[in-house]
Design an enzyme around this catalytic site. Structure first.
Site, PDB file in Angstrom:
ATOM      1  N   ASP A 131      -0.503   2.560  -2.651  1.00  0.00           N
ATOM      2  CA  ASP A 131       0.031   3.913  -2.608  1.00  0.00           C
ATOM      3  C   ASP A 131      -0.585   4.578  -1.387  1.00  0.00           C
ATOM      4  OD1 ASP A 131       1.029   6.427  -3.387  1.00  0.00           O
ATOM      5  OD2 ASP A 131       0.730   5.946  -5.507  1.00  0.00           O
ATOM      6  N   ASP A 137       3.672   8.390  -0.693  1.00  0.00           N
ATOM      7  CA  ASP A 137       3.549   9.652  -1.411  1.00  0.00           C
ATOM      8  C   ASP A 137       4.291  10.783  -0.670  1.00  0.00           C
ATOM      9  OD1 ASP A 137       2.048  11.002  -3.625  1.00  0.00           O
ATOM     10  OD2 ASP A 137       1.226  12.161  -1.953  1.00  0.00           O
ATOM     11  N   GLU A 187       8.607   8.568  -2.025  1.00  0.00           N
ATOM     12  CA  GLU A 187       8.727   9.556  -3.095  1.00  0.00           C
ATOM     13  C   GLU A 187       9.462  10.782  -2.551  1.00  0.00           C
ATOM     14  OE1 GLU A 187       5.903  12.026  -6.241  1.00  0.00           O
ATOM     15  OE2 GLU A 187       5.305  11.770  -4.152  1.00  0.00           O
ATOM     16  N   HIS A 247       2.926   8.412 -13.250  1.00  0.00           N
ATOM     17  CA  HIS A 247       1.706   9.170 -13.543  1.00  0.00           C
ATOM     18  C   HIS A 247       1.896  10.683 -13.399  1.00  0.00           C
ATOM     19  CE1 HIS A 247       2.101   8.803  -9.296  1.00  0.00           C
ATOM     20  NE2 HIS A 247       1.210   9.761  -9.134  1.00  0.00           N
ATOM     21  N   ASP A 248       3.077  11.129 -12.979  1.00  0.00           N
ATOM     22  CA  ASP A 248       3.311  12.559 -12.761  1.00  0.00           C
ATOM     23  C   ASP A 248       4.200  13.208 -13.815  1.00  0.00           C
ATOM     24  OD1 ASP A 248       1.826  12.770 -10.422  1.00  0.00           O
ATOM     25  OD2 ASP A 248       3.530  12.292  -9.131  1.00  0.00           O
TER      26      ASP A 248
HETATM   27  C1  NOJ Z   1       2.723  12.922  -5.574  1.00  0.00           C
HETATM   28  C2  NOJ Z   1       1.756  12.158  -6.416  1.00  0.00           C
HETATM   29  O1  NOJ Z   1       2.474  11.256  -7.212  1.00  0.00           O
HETATM   30  C3  NOJ Z   1       0.982  13.177  -7.199  1.00  0.00           C
HETATM   31  O2  NOJ Z   1       0.208  12.598  -8.214  1.00  0.00           O
HETATM   32  C4  NOJ Z   1       0.155  13.979  -6.239  1.00  0.00           C
HETATM   33  O3  NOJ Z   1      -0.497  15.021  -6.916  1.00  0.00           O
HETATM   34  C5  NOJ Z   1       1.020  14.597  -5.125  1.00  0.00           C
HETATM   35  N1  NOJ Z   1       1.978  13.681  -4.627  1.00  0.00           N
HETATM   36  C6  NOJ Z   1       0.176  15.033  -3.957  1.00  0.00           C
HETATM   37  O4  NOJ Z   1      -0.340  13.922  -3.286  1.00  0.00           O
END
Ligand code: NOJ
Length: 530
Positions: free
Chosen positions: A98, A194, A236, A310-311
């Site tokens: 990542d 990311d 992402e 994870h988000d």
């Molecule tokens: C996306 C990531 O998946 C998340 O966990 C993170 O807080 C933000 N980007 C900032 O890097």
């Protein structure tokens, strides 16, 4: 070089903090992951995406990188990563790192130097202003932070500890490419990138995503790093749609293999409170969005098929009735994995893991949840409502430790887990699921075998898509076709019961132990028709 090899991958996302602890400090680590490689091989996945494990003060749990070249001691050493890459390969698994290229940690040497003086050679690596505008940070508050030493502000779209990098600086870009190449040379397969849509931002013009130079930069990144080898890259993208997605994924443009879109989740967000207050799920709305993705130009797009990461809180909680947890967990996977795209499994999906069970606001660890407890109240929620919003939506829900055994702590650690382990001590876990042929885990293994089976591979990878039974608003039903061969999926995305239509063909996959002439709650069938 096979540039579309990634189309035969099934990716498993590991959140290293919560996967397997090997040294009893309560935090998962690389040695823990190594010990679970046989499990992952048996599951049948082909690549592992690891959320960041680089050196970091962990203000945003590793998405604040302080050194792109070092593994954080909490996860192990660089040698452990070398060993993981090597051993994973022996198990038929390739590693996806990542990479956070939009920002660093404020503890990164580049930033420490940049903030110390306007004369620093790293000054141009970041974004500065003496007259900040009104852009707000995603985690709350102004996106500008005062820097006393240089008497101006630096820009951070996320936490104050995550200063944004200035992609206008060629020197900075080259430094990032070097870091990517360092890991590629070590044998990693590719990167999950990311918030990559943010890198072309123009803050002075309030442009945060899809900036005018975004795709030019991505092409350069591709050419200078992973584009030279067989790789997989996943960007992402919270703001891309079906059309803009193709700018990233059209192979002729040489940018990325695929992107994550989130409009299927966003469709349920509240206009005022956003994700913190979702309206009830409607399968038809969800289905229309994912079907539309299947209809975008085949030559230029490739989908990502995922329910969790994870988000986001677990899809089982968001979209299904937990009274049917086991059937629904199987249905979620089977209903979408046969669409055109790459299936992603987030750790725990394969045993039907659900959200955490946080009793008090002090149990949350995530900066976003902690900040939003206040922000939501300032926006008008009562304390109770804000607490409830967190219970449903906080990212910590998806980050609770993996459940390996029925022992206390679920075999994740011998110490005190860094995050609450969730409810139901005697519940499902890998060791129990292993013994049960009708478990969610057994179903996942079978489904993956079918997905990889040469007899169906062409249909799943290259076949046409046709939606079925559109009048049934609670179903996900479709046919994939390649020449004369067809794969048909019929899934009931509800707790209601319907008459089951007759389908000529062989049942490849089914999530109930018996069969009736009904389509029962969350029941799913996958048929093969020749
Ligand atoms: C996306 C990531 O998946 C998340 O966990 C993170 O807080 C933000 N980007 C900032 O890097």
């Amino acid at each position: 070089m096979n540039r579309s090899r990634f189309k035969d991958d099934i990716v498993y996302q590991i959140y290293p903090r919560s996967f397997q602890d090997s040294n009893g400090d309560g935090i998962g680590d690389l040695k823990g992951i190594i010990s679970r490689l046989p499990y992952l091989e048996k599951l049948g996945v082909t690549a592992l995406w690891l959320s960041p494990c680089f050196k970091s003060p962990m203000e945003d749990m590793g998405y604040d990188i302080a050194d792109y070249y070092s593994i954080d001691p909490v996860f192990g050493t660089n040698e452990d990563m070398d060993e993981l890459i090597k051993k994973a390969k022996k198990h038929g698994l390739r590693i996806i790192l990542d990479m956070v290229l939009n920002h660093t940690s404020k503890e990164h040497e580049w930033f420490k130097s940049a903030r110390s003086s306007k004369e620093s050679p790293y000054r141009e690596f970041y974004i500065w202003s003496e007259t900040p505008n009104d852009i707000q940070s995603t985690f709350g508050g102004s996106a500008w932070e005062w820097n006393e030493q240089t008497k101006d502000y630096y820009f951070h779209l996320y936490a104050p500890g995550q200063p944004d990098l200035n992609w206008e600086s060629r020197k900075m870009r080259n430094a990032l490419y070097d870091a990517c190449n360092y890991w590629l040379e070590k044998g990693v397969y590719g990167f999950r990138l990311d918030v990559i849509e943010n890198i072309g931002k123009e803050v002075e013009n309030h442009i945060l995503q899809n900036g005018p130079h975004l795709h030019e930069r991505l092409h350069e990144l591709n050419q200078k790093t992973f584009g030279r080898k067989e790789s997989i890259t996943i960007g992402e993208c919270w703001c891309a749609d079906n059309n803009t997605r193709m700018l990233y994924t059209d192979p002729k443009r040489e940018e990325l293999s695929m992107v994550f879109l989130f409009n299927d989740w966003g469709a349920f967000h509240d206009p005022y409170y956003g994700k913190w207050k979702c309206r009830p799920f409607e399968p038809k709305i969800y289905r229309d969005i994912i079907y539309a993705r299947q209809f975008t130009d085949k030559e230029k797009s490739w989908d990502t098929l995922f329910w969790n990461n994870h988000d986001i809180p677990r899809a089982l909680n968001r979209y299904t009735d937990l009274a049917y947890r086991k059937q629904a967990a199987k249905m979620l996977f089977a209903s979408t994995m046969f669409l055109r795209g790459t299936p992603f499994i987030y750790q725990g999906d394969e045993i039907g893991m659900v959200n955490g069970h946080f009793q008090s606001i002090n149990d949350y660890q995530d900066i976003e949840a902690i900040n939003h407890y206040q922000i939501l109240q300032e926006k008008g929620m009562s304390e109770e409502e804000a607490k409830e919003a967190l219970e449903k939506t906080a990212r910590d829900n998806a980050r609770i430790p993996m459940r390996w055994t029925a022992r206390k702590g679920y075999g994740f650690t011998k110490g005190k887990p860094w995050l609450d382990v969730g409810k139901d001590e005697k519940g499902y876990c890998v060791s129990e699921e292993e013994k049960d042929p009708s478990s969610v885990l057994s179903f996942y293994r079978k489904a993956i075998k079918i997905w990889k089976n040469k007899a169906y591979r062409k249909i799943i990878r290259d076949g046409d898509f046709q939606p079925d039974y559109l009048e049934k608003e609670e179903w996900i039903a479709y046919t994939r076709m390649y020449k004369e061969k067809r794969l048909r999926v019929i899934a009931n995305f509800s707790a209601h019961t319907y008459p089951l239509p007759e389908i000529p063909g062989k049942i490849l996959l089914h999530n109930y132990d018996d069969q009736t002439n009904e389509l029962r709650p969350y029941e799913v069938f996958v048929f093969f028709v020749e």
